[in-house]
Write an enzyme that holds these catalytic residues in place. Structure first.
Site, short mmCIF file in Angstrom:
data_model
loop_
_atom_site.label_atom_id
_atom_site.label_comp_id
_atom_site.label_asym_id
_atom_site.label_seq_id
_atom_site.Cartn_x
_atom_site.Cartn_y
_atom_site.Cartn_z
N GLY A 1 0.86 -1.08 -0.20
CA GLY A 1 -0.09 0.11 -0.13
C GLY A 1 0.82 1.26 -0.02
CG HIS B 1 5.06 5.51 -4.72
ND1 HIS B 1 5.88 4.73 -6.01
CD2 HIS B 1 5.58 4.83 -3.69
CE1 HIS B 1 6.60 3.73 -5.39
NE2 HIS B 1 6.40 3.71 -4.08
CG HIS C 1 3.26 1.11 -5.62
ND1 HIS C 1 3.37 2.00 -4.55
CD2 HIS C 1 3.70 -0.03 -5.25
CE1 HIS C 1 4.18 1.46 -3.66
NE2 HIS C 1 4.53 0.22 -3.82
N GLY D 1 9.50 -3.97 -8.93
CA GLY D 1 10.29 -2.74 -9.17
C GLY D 1 11.71 -3.14 -8.92
CG ASP E 1 12.27 -2.63 -3.07
OD1 ASP E 1 12.75 -2.13 -2.02
OD2 ASP E 1 11.10 -2.22 -3.61
CD GLN F 1 10.43 -7.08 -2.43
OE1 GLN F 1 10.50 -6.92 -1.01
NE2 GLN F 1 9.85 -6.02 -3.46
CG LEU G 1 8.56 7.84 -7.19
CD1 LEU G 1 7.32 7.81 -7.96
CD2 LEU G 1 8.58 9.20 -6.68
O1 PAF Z 1 8.13 -4.45 -1.87
C1 PAF Z 1 7.01 -4.64 -1.34
O2 PAF Z 1 6.20 -3.60 -1.01
C2 PAF Z 1 6.96 -5.88 -0.10
O3 PAF Z 1 8.09 -6.46 0.20
C3 PAF Z 1 6.07 -7.04 -1.01
C4 PAF Z 1 6.74 -7.55 -2.18
C5 PAF Z 1 4.73 -6.57 -1.18
C6 PAF Z 1 6.06 -8.22 0.09
O4 PAF Z 1 5.40 -7.74 1.25
#
Ligand code: PAF
Length: 283
Positions: A31, A34, A37, A147, A150, A153, A184
């Site tokens: 959530g 921005h 997203h 994105g 990150d 990730q 952002l």
């Molecule tokens: O990047 C994020 O917003 C979070 O790490 C994700 C991938 C939604 C997991 O909670």
């Protein structure tokens, strides 16, 4: 747009769509949406018949001293953005549904999770991988959009998806930046006006490192020194790390060759910022 609140309902919706042959694009979020997203949602919209966005502030990926409770949760604003972006389903499960009593199974992507951010946020990527796998099982998407901001990730999710044969296409999407270069992030709202005006220097430092890599005979240490010189001048900054790594293994680069990424994490007051850019080498 349909608002979905439980894993069962989400699985049922997804099964109906798949039965009709509709492809599903998925944008997992916490959530506080921005423009970054929005760009993921728009890409998902272009490439799929159905688009699901999830909003779930995942307790498992926050450390005890981190910002879980103060993380921004502007739900009505987020819902408006999803509606305006023609999202088909907004999935917002309650924490008790995601982690019911007795929940005991977690997923850890070995090696990658303990590097870089993992050194500073122990357990963080275990929390991320676990929730993303669960969300994947509930949404059952064809494609999932993450994105590059990150970057670690994204690398971990790609590895997990391959290792566990999930059959989901993980689509990397470019970082969206403010006009002054600041990446952002939902956490940018924590910055004071002074911190906000100094924050773009972080990206400028990464750029200075990448420029250094184009010089003949430059070495990884020169790239890092050029970046650090700029970033260290940010008033009140504390640098968690600046590293030049191989873009797949995230191992420190020994030479300026191949696909490299310059990544960093800094603290400005109470706010932790991360950013990264690709490094194009001379040869
Ligand atoms: O990047 C994020 O917003 C979070 O790490 C994700 C991938 C939604 C997991 O909670």
């Amino acid at each position: 747009m349909k608002l979905i609140r439980t894993p069962d309902e989400m699985q049922e919706m997804s099964a109906q769509w798949r039965k009709k042959g509709d492809s599903i694009g998925f944008v997992p979020t916490m959530g506080a949406l921005h423009e970054g997203h929005r760009s993921l949602i728009q890409r998902a919209r272009r490439e799929n018949r159905k688009v699901v966005v999830s909003i779930f502030v995942n307790p498992l990926q926050f450390g005890p001293a981190e910002d879980f409770t103060r993380y921004p949760r502007p739900f009505y604003q987020d819902r408006r953005m999803c509606d305006a972006s023609f999202v088909d389903a907004l999935y917002r499960p309650d924490p008790e549904r995601v982690y019911p009593d007795g929940f005991a199974t977690t997923v850890e992507v070995g090696g990658l999770s303990s590097l870089l951010d993992g050194e500073f946020r122990p357990g963080h990527f275990k929390g991320v991988a676990t929730v993303v796998l669960k969300l994947f099982q509930q949404v059952r998407p064809d494609r999932a959009y993450f994105g590059e901001k990150d970057f670690q990730q994204l690398t971990i999710i790609r590895r997990m998806t391959r290792d566990l044969d999930l059959g989901i296409d993980v689509v990397p999407c470019p970082t969206v930046r403010e006009r002054d270069g600041l990446a952002l992030s939902s956490r940018n709202v924590y910055l004071s006006p002074q911190e906000r005006s100094a924050a773009p220097k972080f990206h400028q430092g990464l750029d200075a490192g990448a420029a250094e890599a184009k010089k003949s005979r430059a070495k990884p240490k020169d790239v890092l020194a050029a970046a650090r010189k700029v970033v260290a001048r940010i008033p009140g900054v504390s640098i968690d790390y600046l590293r030049l790594v191989d873009a797949d293994s995230l191992a420190d680069a020994e030479r300026l060759r191949g696909r490299l990424r310059l990544l960093g994490a800094i603290r400005l007051g109470r706010t932790r910022l991360i950013d990264n850019i690709p490094v194009i080498c001379k040869d």
